[in-house]
Design a protein around this motif. Structure first.
Motif, PDB file in Angstrom:
ATOM      1  N   ILE A   1       0.856  -1.195   0.000  1.00 30.83           N
ATOM      2  CA  ILE A   1       0.000   0.000   0.000  1.00 30.83           C
ATOM      3  C   ILE A   1       0.887   1.238   0.000  1.00 30.83           C
ATOM      4  O   ILE A   1       1.813   1.347   0.821  1.00 30.83           O
ATOM      5  CB  ILE A   1      -0.921   0.011   1.243  1.00 30.83           C
ATOM      6  CG1 ILE A   1      -1.751  -1.271   1.303  1.00 30.83           C
ATOM      7  CG2 ILE A   1      -1.822   1.231   1.233  1.00 30.83           C
ATOM      8  CD1 ILE A   1      -2.546  -1.419   2.583  1.00 30.83           C
ATOM      9  N   LEU A   2       0.606   2.145  -0.907  1.00 33.22           N
ATOM     10  CA  LEU A   2       1.305   3.434  -0.960  1.00 33.22           C
ATOM     11  C   LEU A   2       0.536   4.445  -0.120  1.00 33.22           C
ATOM     12  O   LEU A   2      -0.649   4.713  -0.373  1.00 33.22           O
ATOM     13  CB  LEU A   2       1.415   3.912  -2.411  1.00 33.22           C
ATOM     14  CG  LEU A   2       2.029   5.297  -2.617  1.00 33.22           C
ATOM     15  CD1 LEU A   2       3.484   5.339  -2.168  1.00 33.22           C
ATOM     16  CD2 LEU A   2       1.899   5.723  -4.087  1.00 33.22           C
ATOM     17  N   LYS A   3       1.178   5.013   0.881  1.00 34.74           N
ATOM     18  CA  LYS A   3       0.527   5.973   1.773  1.00 34.74           C
ATOM     19  C   LYS A   3       0.783   7.423   1.372  1.00 34.74           C
ATOM     20  O   LYS A   3       0.061   8.328   1.798  1.00 34.74           O
ATOM     21  CB  LYS A   3       1.021   5.755   3.210  1.00 34.74           C
ATOM     22  CG  LYS A   3       0.526   4.471   3.853  1.00 34.74           C
ATOM     23  CD  LYS A   3      -0.978   4.500   4.041  1.00 34.74           C
ATOM     24  CE  LYS A   3      -1.499   3.274   4.775  1.00 34.74           C
ATOM     25  NZ  LYS A   3      -2.969   3.318   4.957  1.00 34.74           N
ATOM     26  N   SER A   4       1.791   7.655   0.549  1.00 36.10           N
ATOM     27  CA  SER A   4       2.097   9.030   0.123  1.00 36.10           C
ATOM     28  C   SER A   4       1.187   9.450  -1.029  1.00 36.10           C
ATOM     29  O   SER A   4       0.653   8.607  -1.762  1.00 36.10           O
ATOM     30  CB  SER A   4       3.563   9.132  -0.313  1.00 36.10           C
ATOM     31  OG  SER A   4       4.433   8.751   0.737  1.00 36.10           O
ATOM     32  N   LYS A   5       1.021  10.730  -1.190  1.00 38.02           N
ATOM     33  CA  LYS A   5       0.308  11.295  -2.339  1.00 38.02           C
ATOM     34  C   LYS A   5       1.312  11.546  -3.458  1.00 38.02           C
ATOM     35  O   LYS A   5       2.406  12.072  -3.223  1.00 38.02           O
ATOM     36  CB  LYS A   5      -0.392  12.594  -1.958  1.00 38.02           C
ATOM     37  CG  LYS A   5      -1.467  12.445  -0.893  1.00 38.02           C
ATOM     38  CD  LYS A   5      -2.634  11.597  -1.384  1.00 38.02           C
ATOM     39  CE  LYS A   5      -3.728  11.482  -0.331  1.00 38.02           C
ATOM     40  NZ  LYS A   5      -4.866  10.644  -0.800  1.00 38.02           N
ATOM     41  N   VAL A   6       0.932  11.175  -4.660  1.00 44.25           N
ATOM     42  CA  VAL A   6       1.837  11.326  -5.803  1.00 44.25           C
ATOM     43  C   VAL A   6       1.163  12.189  -6.861  1.00 44.25           C
ATOM     44  O   VAL A   6      -0.067  12.201  -7.002  1.00 44.25           O
ATOM     45  CB  VAL A   6       2.216   9.954  -6.397  1.00 44.25           C
ATOM     46  CG1 VAL A   6       3.098   9.177  -5.423  1.00 44.25           C
ATOM     47  CG2 VAL A   6       0.978   9.142  -6.746  1.00 44.25           C
ATOM     48  N   ASN A   7       1.981  12.913  -7.611  1.00 43.86           N
ATOM     49  CA  ASN A   7       1.459  13.781  -8.664  1.00 43.86           C
ATOM     50  C   ASN A   7       1.175  13.014  -9.945  1.00 43.86           C
ATOM     51  O   ASN A   7       0.310  13.418 -10.733  1.00 43.86           O
ATOM     52  CB  ASN A   7       2.456  14.905  -8.947  1.00 43.86           C
ATOM     53  CG  ASN A   7       2.654  15.801  -7.728  1.00 43.86           C
ATOM     54  OD1 ASN A   7       1.713  16.032  -6.954  1.00 43.86           O
ATOM     55  ND2 ASN A   7       3.875  16.294  -7.539  1.00 43.86           N
ATOM     56  N   SER A   8       1.896  11.940 -10.157  1.00 47.21           N
ATOM     57  CA  SER A   8       1.692  11.134 -11.367  1.00 47.21           C
ATOM     58  C   SER A   8       1.815   9.666 -10.993  1.00 47.21           C
ATOM     59  O   SER A   8       2.243   9.320  -9.881  1.00 47.21           O
ATOM     60  CB  SER A   8       2.729  11.507 -12.441  1.00 47.21           C
ATOM     61  OG  SER A   8       4.042  11.302 -11.945  1.00 47.21           O
TER      62      SER A   8
ATOM     63  N   HIS B   1       2.925  -3.204 -10.434  1.00 47.83           N
ATOM     64  CA  HIS B   1       1.728  -2.404 -10.171  1.00 47.83           C
ATOM     65  C   HIS B   1       2.028  -0.940 -10.473  1.00 47.83           C
ATOM     66  O   HIS B   1       3.146  -0.461 -10.238  1.00 47.83           O
ATOM     67  CB  HIS B   1       1.274  -2.546  -8.719  1.00 47.83           C
ATOM     68  CG  HIS B   1      -0.046  -1.893  -8.440  1.00 47.83           C
ATOM     69  ND1 HIS B   1      -1.242  -2.442  -8.825  1.00 47.83           N
ATOM     70  CD2 HIS B   1      -0.357  -0.714  -7.816  1.00 47.83           C
ATOM     71  CE1 HIS B   1      -2.238  -1.667  -8.438  1.00 47.83           C
ATOM     72  NE2 HIS B   1      -1.715  -0.601  -7.830  1.00 47.83           N
ATOM     73  N   SER B   2       1.015  -0.256 -10.989  1.00 48.27           N
ATOM     74  CA  SER B   2       1.117   1.174 -11.243  1.00 48.27           C
ATOM     75  C   SER B   2       0.353   1.902 -10.137  1.00 48.27           C
ATOM     76  O   SER B   2      -0.882   1.846 -10.081  1.00 48.27           O
ATOM     77  CB  SER B   2       0.549   1.517 -12.625  1.00 48.27           C
ATOM     78  OG  SER B   2       0.663   2.899 -12.872  1.00 48.27           O
ATOM     79  N   PHE B   3       1.064   2.563  -9.233  1.00 49.12           N
ATOM     80  CA  PHE B   3       0.464   3.229  -8.082  1.00 49.12           C
ATOM     81  C   PHE B   3       0.038   4.645  -8.451  1.00 49.12           C
ATOM     82  O   PHE B   3       0.759   5.374  -9.155  1.00 49.12           O
ATOM     83  CB  PHE B   3       1.455   3.291  -6.912  1.00 49.12           C
ATOM     84  CG  PHE B   3       1.786   1.943  -6.334  1.00 49.12           C
ATOM     85  CD1 PHE B   3       1.003   1.403  -5.322  1.00 49.12           C
ATOM     86  CD2 PHE B   3       2.880   1.226  -6.787  1.00 49.12           C
ATOM     87  CE1 PHE B   3       1.305   0.161  -4.779  1.00 49.12           C
ATOM     88  CE2 PHE B   3       3.196   0.004  -6.253  1.00 49.12           C
ATOM     89  CZ  PHE B   3       2.403  -0.542  -5.250  1.00 49.12           C
ATOM     90  N   SER B   4      -1.132   5.031  -7.948  1.00 52.63           N
ATOM     91  CA  SER B   4      -1.633   6.398  -8.095  1.00 52.63           C
ATOM     92  C   SER B   4      -2.469   6.717  -6.868  1.00 52.63           C
ATOM     93  O   SER B   4      -2.659   5.869  -5.988  1.00 52.63           O
ATOM     94  CB  SER B   4      -2.462   6.542  -9.380  1.00 52.63           C
ATOM     95  OG  SER B   4      -3.614   5.712  -9.326  1.00 52.63           O
ATOM     96  N   ASN B   5      -2.988   7.943  -6.817  1.00 51.00           N
ATOM     97  CA  ASN B   5      -3.816   8.318  -5.666  1.00 51.00           C
ATOM     98  C   ASN B   5      -5.119   7.517  -5.626  1.00 51.00           C
ATOM     99  O   ASN B   5      -5.689   7.296  -4.550  1.00 51.00           O
ATOM    100  CB  ASN B   5      -4.119   9.806  -5.702  1.00 51.00           C
ATOM    101  CG  ASN B   5      -2.861  10.641  -5.525  1.00 51.00           C
ATOM    102  OD1 ASN B   5      -1.916  10.215  -4.863  1.00 51.00           O
ATOM    103  ND2 ASN B   5      -2.835  11.837  -6.130  1.00 51.00           N
TER     104      ASN B   5
END
Length: 376
Positions: A302-309, A334-338
């Motif tokens: 799980i990605l917890k940070s906010k990303v711009n792209s 996997h391609s992570f996004s918000n």
């Protein structure tokens, strides 16, 4: 001094004196009693010592124990040294509770894993005292005793000590099952070792034509390519510009449901300047995993940070530096996004349920995570 001596002599020699007669009788009885005790001691001493051995007499032969009695002794030892859970003799390490009850390594780990799944304190099946990796210790004396007990070879049916049985079955037994040396070119023969030379002299596979062997070699090449694909993928990932790894520790937690379920989660960690969390569950969160013989672990990143792209990554889990669990590496993408910050649950590539029980029995699960950022 002389007056005292004369007084004593006079008393002892006075005839008709009652006190004098009493004194002489008591002294005589005492002397007789002492003499009797001495005689008894000498007699007992002679009985204990017995007759002196004759140096010219030949040594006595040791009485042979009948085979039936020795067999009964082995059976009694089996019942004494067996595991209290599976009632079988341990094959590797032997653990004991604080009261001395024995458990083989497999059953001990299984009890700890069950207690973790049921959220209970693990207890000894005999005395119900608490058991854990800190409270229990190995019993080296029992391990050595079990290794010397005889057991039967499954091929030749002869008796061997357990410590040498494995080497006998792999290297020495003439009846062990073996394969033809031309197996690599398709010979399916399997048989006892003592028949191997005769078969190899008559085997028809060395005389096959190249056309006949090409089909067999093609199947072998496919298996080899499948194995090499994983290694080539790992080497390709190691060429990426941004690579990060960290040690992760899965800690056990319980859900807030009416029937609580066990799950694992790591503290937040930072890799590639992003904050991440790993979660894991047992048997895909089935209701009673402790009732299942087959156990698996699956995890998600799980990605917890906010990303711009979008952040396209490849990742894989390996065993930690101090663990002995067997994990076969599998690469996930996997391609992570918000909007898509969680991967699906993917199975942790452990070999079998025994390895899963090792992880569940531990206080925490320690693994190593690698993340590779794909450059656009």
């Amino acid at each position: 001094m002389s007056s005292l001596e004369e007084r004593d002599v006079g008393v002892a020699a006075a005839p008709g004196s009652s006190s004098a007669g009493l004194g002489v009788g008591a002294v005589g009885a005492a002397v007789e009693a002492v003499a009797g005790v001495a005689a008894m001691q000498e007699e007992v001493g002679i009985r204990r010592e017995g007759p002196e051995p004759d140096p010219d007499e030949p040594p006595k032969k040791r009485v042979k124990v009948p085979e039936g009695e020795s067999g009964k002794l082995e059976e009694r030892l089996y019942s004494v040294l067996c595991c209290t859970v599976c009632l079988d003799l341990p094959k590797a390490s032997v653990f004991q509770c604080t009261n001395g009850h024995l458990m083989c390594a497999g059953c001990f780990i299984h009890l700890l894993a069950d207690s973790r799944l049921k959220e209970e304190q693990a207890t000894c099946p005999n005395c119900r005292c608490e058991i854990s990796k800190n409270l229990c210790c190995r019993n080296l004396a029992v391990e050595k005793a079990v290794s010397e007990l005889p057991t039967e070879c499954t091929f030749c049916l002869k008796q061997f000590p357990r410590s040498s049985l494995e080497r006998h079955q792999k290297e020495e037994c003439q009846d062990r099952v073996t394969q033809c040396k031309y197996k690599r070119i398709g010979c399916p023969w399997q048989g006892p070792f003592h028949e191997l030379p005769a078969h190899e002299n008559e085997c028809s596979h060395p005389t096959k034509t190249g056309t006949e062997l090409m089909g067999i070699l093609g199947e072998m090449d496919q298996n080899h390519r499948r194995d090499m694909q994983l290694y080539n993928s790992i080497f390709s990932l190691l060429c990426y510009e941004k690579i990060g790894f960290t040690e992760v520790q899965f800690r056990p937690y319980r859900t807030d449901d009416f029937i609580t379920r066990l799950y694992y989660e790591t503290p937040r960690f930072t890799v590639l300047n992003q904050t991440w969390v790993l979660k894991a569950r047992v048997n895909d969160s089935e209701r009673n995993p402790n009732l299942s013989c087959k156990r698996t672990l699956s995890f998600q990143l799980i990605l917890k940070s906010k990303v711009n792209s979008a952040l396209e990554c490849s990742f894989l889990l390996l065993k930690g530096p101090y663990d002995d669990v067997r994990i076969k590496p599998v690469i996930h993408h996997h391609s992570f996004s918000n909007d898509a910050n969680e991967t699906d649950y993917v199975p942790l590539p452990i070999s079998d349920s025994v390895e899963c029980n090792k992880l569940l029995a531990a206080k925490n699960i320690n693994l190593r995570l690698f993340i590779f950022q794909v450059q656009k």
